[in-house]
Motif scaffolding. Structure first.
Motif, short mmCIF file in Angstrom:
data_model
loop_
_atom_site.label_atom_id
_atom_site.label_comp_id
_atom_site.label_asym_id
_atom_site.label_seq_id
_atom_site.Cartn_x
_atom_site.Cartn_y
_atom_site.Cartn_z
N TYR A 72 -31.38 1.25 25.19
CA TYR A 72 -32.23 2.00 24.25
C TYR A 72 -31.83 1.74 22.80
N GLY A 73 -32.76 1.22 22.01
CA GLY A 73 -32.53 1.03 20.59
C GLY A 73 -31.48 0.01 20.22
N SER A 74 -31.06 -0.82 21.17
CA SER A 74 -29.90 -1.70 20.93
C SER A 74 -30.10 -2.68 19.79
N LEU A 75 -31.34 -3.18 19.61
CA LEU A 75 -31.63 -4.11 18.52
C LEU A 75 -32.71 -3.54 17.60
N TYR A 76 -32.81 -2.25 17.55
CA TYR A 76 -33.82 -1.56 16.75
C TYR A 76 -33.66 -1.87 15.26
N LEU A 77 -34.75 -2.20 14.61
CA LEU A 77 -34.80 -2.34 13.15
C LEU A 77 -33.83 -3.37 12.59
N CYS A 78 -33.73 -4.50 13.26
CA CYS A 78 -33.00 -5.64 12.67
C CYS A 78 -34.01 -6.39 11.81
N GLU A 79 -34.10 -6.01 10.56
CA GLU A 79 -35.25 -6.33 9.72
C GLU A 79 -35.41 -7.80 9.39
N ASN A 80 -34.33 -8.59 9.54
CA ASN A 80 -34.42 -10.02 9.23
C ASN A 80 -34.27 -10.92 10.45
N LEU A 81 -34.21 -10.33 11.62
CA LEU A 81 -34.05 -11.12 12.85
C LEU A 81 -35.31 -11.95 13.10
N GLU A 82 -35.10 -13.27 13.22
CA GLU A 82 -36.22 -14.20 13.41
C GLU A 82 -36.21 -14.86 14.77
N GLU A 83 -35.02 -15.03 15.36
CA GLU A 83 -34.90 -15.77 16.61
C GLU A 83 -33.91 -15.07 17.54
N LEU A 84 -34.32 -14.88 18.78
CA LEU A 84 -33.52 -14.17 19.76
C LEU A 84 -33.43 -14.97 21.05
N HIS A 85 -32.21 -15.21 21.52
CA HIS A 85 -31.99 -15.95 22.76
C HIS A 85 -31.59 -14.96 23.86
N LEU A 86 -32.34 -14.95 24.94
CA LEU A 86 -32.12 -13.99 26.02
C LEU A 86 -31.80 -14.72 27.32
N PRO A 87 -30.91 -14.14 28.16
CA PRO A 87 -30.48 -14.81 29.39
C PRO A 87 -31.41 -14.54 30.58
N LYS A 88 -31.29 -15.38 31.57
CA LYS A 88 -32.05 -15.21 32.82
C LYS A 88 -31.66 -13.91 33.52
N SER A 89 -30.40 -13.47 33.34
CA SER A 89 -29.91 -12.27 34.02
C SER A 89 -30.60 -10.99 33.54
N LEU A 90 -31.29 -11.05 32.41
CA LEU A 90 -31.92 -9.85 31.86
C LEU A 90 -33.03 -9.34 32.79
N ASN A 91 -32.98 -8.05 33.12
CA ASN A 91 -34.03 -7.48 33.97
C ASN A 91 -34.69 -6.24 33.37
N LYS A 92 -34.20 -5.79 32.19
CA LYS A 92 -34.81 -4.61 31.57
C LYS A 92 -34.66 -4.66 30.06
N ILE A 93 -35.74 -4.30 29.37
CA ILE A 93 -35.72 -4.09 27.93
C ILE A 93 -36.11 -2.63 27.72
N ASP A 94 -35.14 -1.83 27.38
CA ASP A 94 -35.33 -0.37 27.32
C ASP A 94 -36.15 0.01 26.08
N GLU A 95 -36.53 1.28 26.03
CA GLU A 95 -37.34 1.77 24.91
C GLU A 95 -36.68 1.49 23.57
N TYR A 96 -37.49 1.08 22.61
CA TYR A 96 -37.07 0.82 21.23
C TYR A 96 -36.02 -0.28 21.08
N ALA A 97 -35.70 -1.00 22.14
CA ALA A 97 -34.67 -2.02 22.05
C ALA A 97 -35.02 -3.08 21.02
N LEU A 98 -36.30 -3.42 20.92
CA LEU A 98 -36.74 -4.46 19.99
C LEU A 98 -37.75 -3.95 18.97
#
Length: 227
Positions: free
Chosen positions: A162-188
């Motif tokens: 929850y909210g782990s990457l919330y409001l990273c105002e300059n983030l342009e590129e994000l690399h995510l792994p195959k192991s990921l199975n959930k993106i919680d509320e407000y994470a992005l």
């Protein structure tokens, strides 16, 4: 839980049998639990007393002047969301003899490297790679990191909490792994400059990820997902 008010620069008490204030910071009577560091306190460095074993939720939040936090050897419990939204924070240090936590280049992790606890918002890095031992990224742990443009999350992480990457105002590129199975509320949520997600598998695996509400950036036509 004691929640900071943004206009507070000091806390004071008198005749209290349960709490004590030291240099304007609120602790339990024995200074074993850190309860509240005032948001507008002028200090740039906060060396947590060596007696502190527990840092409570919301203990150090929404500060403007704090640039460095030093966590002592005896701290055994740092509650989730205890160090976050500290707008000037550049570095979190941990005593090398602490058995529960460690600092890697100013980022706070559990000692076993499995949990990312707090990334300092004002770190000057524009790219960061999360340790490849990490399995959990705690709620709000990277939230509001203002200089990050690229973030690499390695295999083993199963959830963006929850909210782990919330409001990273300059983030342009994000690399995510195959192991990921959930993106919680407000994470992005509120990553308005995020244009590219590089996912380490194919679309069929991406479609299996449980994406909770309030991640509207993932529905935007402005974002590209590479498989």
């Amino acid at each position: 839980m004691f929640t900071t008010r943004q206009g507070v620069s000091t806390v004071s008490l008198s005749g209290n049998d349960y709490f004590i204030c030291d240099d304007g910071v609120l602790y339990d009577k024995n200074i074993t639990t850190l309860i509240n560091y005032p948001a507008l306190k002028n200090s740039t460095i906060f060396e947590i007393p060596s007696t502190v074993k527990t840092i409570k939720e919301n203990a150090i939040e929404v500060t403007n002047n704090l640039e460095k936090i030093v966590i002592p050897k005896n701290t055994a419990t740092i509650e989730e969301k205890s160090i976050f939204w500290n707008y000037g924070l550049k570095y979190i240090d941990v005593d090398k003899d602490n058995n529960n936590y460690m600092s890697i280049d100013g980022v706070l992790y559990s000692k076993d490297g499995k949990t990312l606890i707090s990334y300092p918002i004002a770190s000057e890095r524009d790219e960061y790679t999360v340790l490849d031992t990490v399995e959990e990224i705690q709620s709000y742990s990277i939230s509001s990191a203002k200089n990050l443009r690229k973030l690499y999350i390695k295999e083993g992480v199963t959830s963006l909490n929850y909210g782990s990457l919330y409001l990273c105002e300059n983030l342009e590129e994000l690399h995510l792994p195959k192991s990921l199975n959930k993106i919680d509320e407000y994470a992005l949520e509120y990553n308005d400059k995020l244009k590219l997600i590089k996912y380490a598998s194919d679309k069929s695996d991406w479609d299996l990820i449980k994406i909770e509400d309030n991640n509207t950036i993932l529905k935007s036509n402005n974002i590209k997902i590479e498989y």
